[in-house]
Design an enzyme around this catalytic site. Structure first.
Site, PDB file in Angstrom:
ATOM      1  N   LYS A  56       2.265  -3.685   0.062  1.00  0.00           N
ATOM      2  CA  LYS A  56       1.898  -3.214   1.403  1.00  0.00           C
ATOM      3  C   LYS A  56       0.413  -3.459   1.655  1.00  0.00           C
ATOM      4  O   LYS A  56      -0.431  -3.109   0.835  1.00  0.00           O
ATOM      5  CB  LYS A  56       2.204  -1.712   1.522  1.00  0.00           C
ATOM      6  CG  LYS A  56       1.726  -1.091   2.835  1.00  0.00           C
ATOM      7  CD  LYS A  56       1.688   0.426   2.728  1.00  0.00           C
ATOM      8  CE  LYS A  56       1.036   1.094   3.931  1.00  0.00           C
ATOM      9  NZ  LYS A  56      -0.407   0.849   4.070  1.00  0.00           N
ATOM     10  N   LEU A  60       3.028   5.355   1.586  1.00  0.00           N
ATOM     11  CA  LEU A  60       1.618   5.056   1.347  1.00  0.00           C
ATOM     12  C   LEU A  60       0.898   5.305   2.658  1.00  0.00           C
ATOM     13  O   LEU A  60       1.404   4.946   3.728  1.00  0.00           O
ATOM     14  CB  LEU A  60       1.416   3.602   0.893  1.00  0.00           C
ATOM     15  CG  LEU A  60       1.825   3.251  -0.552  1.00  0.00           C
ATOM     16  CD1 LEU A  60       1.609   1.768  -0.804  1.00  0.00           C
ATOM     17  CD2 LEU A  60       1.061   4.071  -1.573  1.00  0.00           C
ATOM     18  N   ASP A  61      -0.285   5.930   2.605  1.00  0.00           N
ATOM     19  CA  ASP A  61      -1.073   6.183   3.811  1.00  0.00           C
ATOM     20  C   ASP A  61      -1.344   4.886   4.562  1.00  0.00           C
ATOM     21  O   ASP A  61      -1.309   3.795   3.984  1.00  0.00           O
ATOM     22  CB  ASP A  61      -2.440   6.788   3.450  1.00  0.00           C
ATOM     23  CG  ASP A  61      -2.316   8.161   2.809  1.00  0.00           C
ATOM     24  OD1 ASP A  61      -1.261   8.783   2.998  1.00  0.00           O
ATOM     25  OD2 ASP A  61      -3.268   8.569   2.137  1.00  0.00           O
ATOM     26  N   PHE A  62      -1.680   5.035   5.826  1.00  0.00           N
ATOM     27  CA  PHE A  62      -1.987   3.893   6.703  1.00  0.00           C
ATOM     28  C   PHE A  62      -2.983   2.936   6.047  1.00  0.00           C
ATOM     29  O   PHE A  62      -2.789   1.722   6.031  1.00  0.00           O
ATOM     30  CB  PHE A  62      -2.546   4.431   8.029  1.00  0.00           C
ATOM     31  CG  PHE A  62      -2.774   3.377   9.081  1.00  0.00           C
ATOM     32  CD1 PHE A  62      -1.717   2.664   9.620  1.00  0.00           C
ATOM     33  CD2 PHE A  62      -4.056   3.110   9.549  1.00  0.00           C
ATOM     34  CE1 PHE A  62      -1.920   1.694  10.601  1.00  0.00           C
ATOM     35  CE2 PHE A  62      -4.278   2.153  10.525  1.00  0.00           C
ATOM     36  CZ  PHE A  62      -3.206   1.440  11.054  1.00  0.00           C
ATOM     37  N   THR A 103      -3.898   2.886   2.776  1.00  0.00           N
ATOM     38  CA  THR A 103      -3.657   2.628   1.352  1.00  0.00           C
ATOM     39  C   THR A 103      -2.804   1.378   1.203  1.00  0.00           C
ATOM     40  O   THR A 103      -1.826   1.186   1.920  1.00  0.00           O
ATOM     41  CB  THR A 103      -2.958   3.828   0.683  1.00  0.00           C
ATOM     42  OG1 THR A 103      -3.781   4.983   0.853  1.00  0.00           O
ATOM     43  CG2 THR A 103      -2.747   3.590  -0.805  1.00  0.00           C
TER      44      THR A 103
END
Length: 239
Positions: A70, A104-106, A108
């Site tokens: 990602k 996963l955070d925006f 990360t």
């Protein structure tokens, strides 16, 4: 196998998580032989005659697991009301219907596991299975190895208890440092919150591994399927 709750069967078929299926039932989006279902406690042997938004549900295929790198500035969601890019905008065409394992955070980046199987997703996310997540963080500020080692005891921040974290100072360049962290819980924004608690400002966060699966051979936006034998071996090792 016997009759099972419809939410479990639909999760297994990769429609959505059990919780999301229950919400879809409450919204009247799921029907059986044309009759809208009103309860997630409905027991069925198969998904024959079940429709979601009027479309027939295909029976569950074999569980599959994919590794996805990602990129930053991408939302772990199917869509975003604000119009920000999501992981589904980045995934290549031709894949089966996939759900992310955890989030996963925006901002990360790194390894996000994706599966077509709601039960495998749940198994990988459950705290009791204790699957370890590994991260590398680049942070600005001063921290000692002793402070990082103290995280092994767990820490409470603003009333939230975070479990044991294995953290090591990898290297330091001026006031920037790289820190390696391993944890089995994965609460929302856990790594960022714990490092901020130590007075550090995270400028880059990468998840490098989830259990035995890592980023080996992946560039950003790449996807690779986990071989069936490796997946079966891993499932057999879970608590």
């Amino acid at each position: 196998m016997g009759p099972q709750r419809i939410a479990k069967l639909l999760a297994r078929a990769g429609i959505a998580s059990r919780r999301d299926v229950e919400r879809m039932i409450a919204e009247g989006r799921i029907a059986l032989d044309g009759e809208v279902l009103t309860t997630p406690a409905t027991l069925l042997e198969t998904l024959q005659g079940v429709t979601v938004d009027g479309k027939p549900v295909r029976p569950a295929g074999a569980a599959r697991l994919f590794r996805f790198y990602k990129p930053q500035a991408t939302l772990t969601a199917a869509r975003d009301p604000k119009g920000r890019p999501t992981i589904y905008d980045k995934l290549p065409p031709g894949l089966p219907r996939l759900m992310p394992v955890g989030r996963l955070d925006f901002m990360t980046e790194g390894l996000l596991l994706m599966t077509n199987d709601g039960e495998l997703k749940r198994l990988l996310e459950l705290p009791r299975t204790g699957v370890v997540r590994h991260y590398r963080a680049r942070a600005f500020g001063e921290v000692s190895q002793a402070q990082l080692e103290a995280l092994a005891e767990g820490v409470t921040i603003e009333g939230i208890r975070y479990g044991s974290i294995d953290a090591n100072l990898e290297r330091r360049t001026g006031r920037n440092c790289w820190i390696e962290m391993s944890l089995a819980e994965g609460k929302n924004r856990e790594v960022r919150r714990v490092l901020a608690y130590l007075g550090l400002q995270v400028s880059r966060l990468i998840r490098t591994a989830y259990g035995p699966f890592d980023l080996t051979g992946l560039d950003m936006n790449d996807v690779a399927e986990v071989p069936r034998g490796q997946l079966d071996q891993f499932r057999g090792s879970l608590k």
